[in-house]
Design an enzyme around this catalytic site. Sequence first.
Site, mmCIF file in Angstrom:
data_model
loop_
_atom_site.group_PDB
_atom_site.id
_atom_site.type_symbol
_atom_site.label_atom_id
_atom_site.label_comp_id
_atom_site.label_asym_id
_atom_site.label_seq_id
_atom_site.Cartn_x
_atom_site.Cartn_y
_atom_site.Cartn_z
ATOM 1 N N HIS A 319 0.854 -1.188 0.000
ATOM 2 C CA HIS A 319 0.000 0.000 0.000
ATOM 3 C C HIS A 319 0.886 1.231 0.000
ATOM 4 O O HIS A 319 1.936 1.234 0.627
ATOM 5 C CB HIS A 319 -0.908 0.000 1.243
ATOM 6 N N ASP A 377 -8.008 -5.410 0.026
ATOM 7 C CA ASP A 377 -8.494 -6.215 -1.089
ATOM 8 C C ASP A 377 -8.157 -7.687 -0.952
ATOM 9 O O ASP A 377 -8.712 -8.518 -1.650
ATOM 10 C CB ASP A 377 -7.914 -5.680 -2.400
HETATM 11 N N1 CMC Z 1 4.212 -7.357 -5.037
HETATM 12 C C1 CMC Z 1 5.556 -7.326 -5.203
HETATM 13 N N2 CMC Z 1 6.330 -6.241 -4.984
HETATM 14 C C2 CMC Z 1 5.696 -5.114 -4.596
HETATM 15 C C3 CMC Z 1 4.304 -5.066 -4.409
HETATM 16 C C4 CMC Z 1 3.565 -6.236 -4.638
HETATM 17 N N3 CMC Z 1 2.238 -6.246 -4.473
HETATM 18 N N4 CMC Z 1 3.963 -3.817 -4.016
HETATM 19 C C5 CMC Z 1 5.093 -3.108 -3.972
HETATM 20 N N5 CMC Z 1 6.154 -3.895 -4.315
HETATM 21 C C6 CMC Z 1 7.568 -3.506 -4.303
HETATM 22 C C7 CMC Z 1 7.925 -2.625 -5.505
HETATM 23 O O1 CMC Z 1 8.335 -3.412 -6.597
HETATM 24 C C8 CMC Z 1 9.026 -1.779 -4.929
HETATM 25 O O2 CMC Z 1 10.194 -2.584 -4.870
HETATM 26 P P1 CMC Z 1 11.665 -1.900 -5.078
HETATM 27 O O3 CMC Z 1 11.802 -0.930 -3.936
HETATM 28 O O4 CMC Z 1 12.608 -3.035 -5.022
HETATM 29 O O5 CMC Z 1 11.602 -1.219 -6.417
HETATM 30 C C9 CMC Z 1 8.595 -1.547 -3.472
HETATM 31 O O6 CMC Z 1 7.773 -2.687 -3.145
HETATM 32 C C10 CMC Z 1 7.800 -0.270 -3.264
HETATM 33 O O7 CMC Z 1 6.689 -0.299 -4.162
HETATM 34 P P2 CMC Z 1 6.064 0.948 -4.905
HETATM 35 O O8 CMC Z 1 5.620 0.533 -6.259
HETATM 36 O O9 CMC Z 1 6.995 2.127 -4.809
HETATM 37 O O10 CMC Z 1 4.824 1.236 -3.993
HETATM 38 P P3 CMC Z 1 3.626 2.174 -4.368
HETATM 39 O O11 CMC Z 1 3.305 2.907 -3.137
HETATM 40 O O12 CMC Z 1 3.901 2.976 -5.576
HETATM 41 O O13 CMC Z 1 2.470 1.146 -4.760
HETATM 42 C C11 CMC Z 1 0.613 -0.277 -4.639
HETATM 43 C C12 CMC Z 1 1.443 0.798 -3.925
HETATM 44 C C13 CMC Z 1 -0.642 -0.569 -3.810
HETATM 45 C C14 CMC Z 1 0.158 0.235 -6.016
HETATM 46 C C15 CMC Z 1 1.477 -1.537 -4.795
HETATM 47 O O14 CMC Z 1 1.870 -2.033 -3.530
HETATM 48 C C16 CMC Z 1 0.765 -2.629 -5.597
HETATM 49 O O15 CMC Z 1 0.819 -2.615 -6.817
HETATM 50 N N6 CMC Z 1 0.068 -3.607 -4.903
HETATM 51 C C17 CMC Z 1 -0.692 -4.594 -5.562
HETATM 52 C C18 CMC Z 1 -2.027 -4.012 -5.992
HETATM 53 C C19 CMC Z 1 -2.968 -3.826 -4.835
HETATM 54 O O16 CMC Z 1 -3.142 -4.707 -3.999
HETATM 55 N N7 CMC Z 1 -3.629 -2.659 -4.803
HETATM 56 C C20 CMC Z 1 -4.638 -2.340 -3.803
HETATM 57 C C21 CMC Z 1 -4.248 -1.220 -2.891
HETATM 58 S S1 CMC Z 1 -5.329 -1.142 -1.457
HETATM 59 C C22 CMC Z 1 -6.853 -0.652 -2.078
HETATM 60 C C23 CMC Z 1 -6.907 0.761 -2.481
HETATM 61 O O17 CMC Z 1 -6.633 1.649 -1.653
HETATM 62 O O18 CMC Z 1 -7.267 1.013 -3.628
#
Ligand code: CMC
Length: 442
Positions: A319, A377
């Site tokens: 998240h 989720d």
């Molecule tokens: N699986 C694998 N690696 C992950 C994941 C994941 N679900 N989420 C983040 N990472 C890694 C990412 O690759 C990065 O690694 P590194 O530092 O080595 O490059 C690190 O963790 C930080 O991730 P980020 O992309 O900078 O994080 P973000 O804040 O931009 O993204 C997120 C947040 C929710 C989009 C992401 O965690 C994700 O894609 N999760 C899966 C989709 C999901 O479950 N979404 C629902 C969110 S909750 C409901 C809502 O509020 O809508």
Amino acid sequence: MSTPAKAQPNAAVGRTFTLTDDQTGKSYKLPVIEGTQGPAVIDVRKLYAESGYFTFDPSFSSTGSCKSALTYIDGDEGILMHRGYTIEDLAEKSTFLEVAYLLLNGELPNRAQLDKFTRDITYHTMVHEQINYFFRGFRRDAHPMAVLCGVMGALSAFYHDSLDIHDARQREISAHRLIAKLPTLAAMSYKYSVGQPFMYPRNDLTIAENFLYMCFAVPAEPYKVNPILADAMDKIFILHADHEQNASTSTVRLAGSSQANPFACVAAGIASLWGPSHGGANQAVLEMLYEIKSKDRIPEFLARAKDKNDSFRLMGFGHRVYKNFDPRAGVLKKAAHDVLHDLGKTNDPLLEIAIELERIALQDDYFVQRKLFPNVDFYSGIILKAMGFPLSMFTVLFAVARTVGWIAQWKEMIEEPDLRIGRPRQLYTGPTKRPYVVVDKR
Ligand code: CMC
């Protein structure tokens, strides 16, 4: 009597933050503003006028886009509160309509206020009969989010009498209409996709009971709402009602800042919610669990999630704000067990895969170091599937609940005395001025 909300000491507190331009040696003192809780903010509104610099924060990781008194999140501690009440308390002791009232009005309602609010919402559950024809224009296999998005956009063409955003009573009626009609439209999009007749709302039922009734009853047979499912549905609605300035809420606010009508703004919110990084994740979680198929394949999927050359992510994990267990996931984990137990589905193989996946991921260095915990989720999809909803409806249910947050945030923004249109700036990286070359000379 509920405890009055703490006043908002959001004025500048005399503290400043000094920014120095290393090139010119000039310093700029920026005011610091404190809220009631959480990090203070550096007020950069005059920075461009004074220094000629914009700030750069494309995904808004360090940017407060507005003042808001609705929802507080402490992502490190895993805390979520609406108007000062914890989400755990609200999920356990409150109802969706009470939470809707709280978000819209700032305080929990007393008995008379709740009765009136319930009557107001109930009064608006039916949609204009002409809206039925919009559904017929869609293919039966259309994704219900596509249908909801389209029909939502059309609502502003039906309710002309509540579109004056400068009139407080019209804003209130629009809010009631949106909260009341979203469940009806969502149920209609489901019925349309399975080829069954639309069921008109029943105003003797609670909002969650009525929603299950409109989705699963058919005119040919009596239908009794299962109270455990209605309770879980209400909890899911409460847990998704608002989540401060996420992508869809920010979309609603930005659309509303141009003074667009609230139905159009909520249609924009629905479009933003649909993506798999946001509300679309609940559908994606189930698709992932189906793809994993059995517990022994979990390591293979974890390896893929960790591989930077693979775009696969563990859906339902991670998240932007929570760097701890999502408090909503904690409540839903228990609700998932209750629902599956009541329905006699405790041996559900998908739930077994989900529990095992959670267990392994929470011990894995990659997820531990990046503080990737299950989010809301991760469990909601399992409950919704057990209730009988198809995967494509999951994000629609999120939209039904989040409509409350969208409209409450929109109302809060419109009522700000110094509302201005939202207009971010950019770091331009394209070509500088160059002469036009006629087509035959290129
Ligand atoms: N699986 C694998 N690696 C992950 C994941 C994941 N679900 N989420 C983040 N990472 C890694 C990412 O690759 C990065 O690694 P590194 O530092 O080595 O490059 C690190 O963790 C930080 O991730 P980020 O992309 O900078 O994080 P973000 O804040 O931009 O993204 C997120 C947040 C929710 C989009 C992401 O965690 C994700 O894609 N999760 C899966 C989709 C999901 O479950 N979404 C629902 C969110 S909750 C409901 C809502 O509020 O809508």
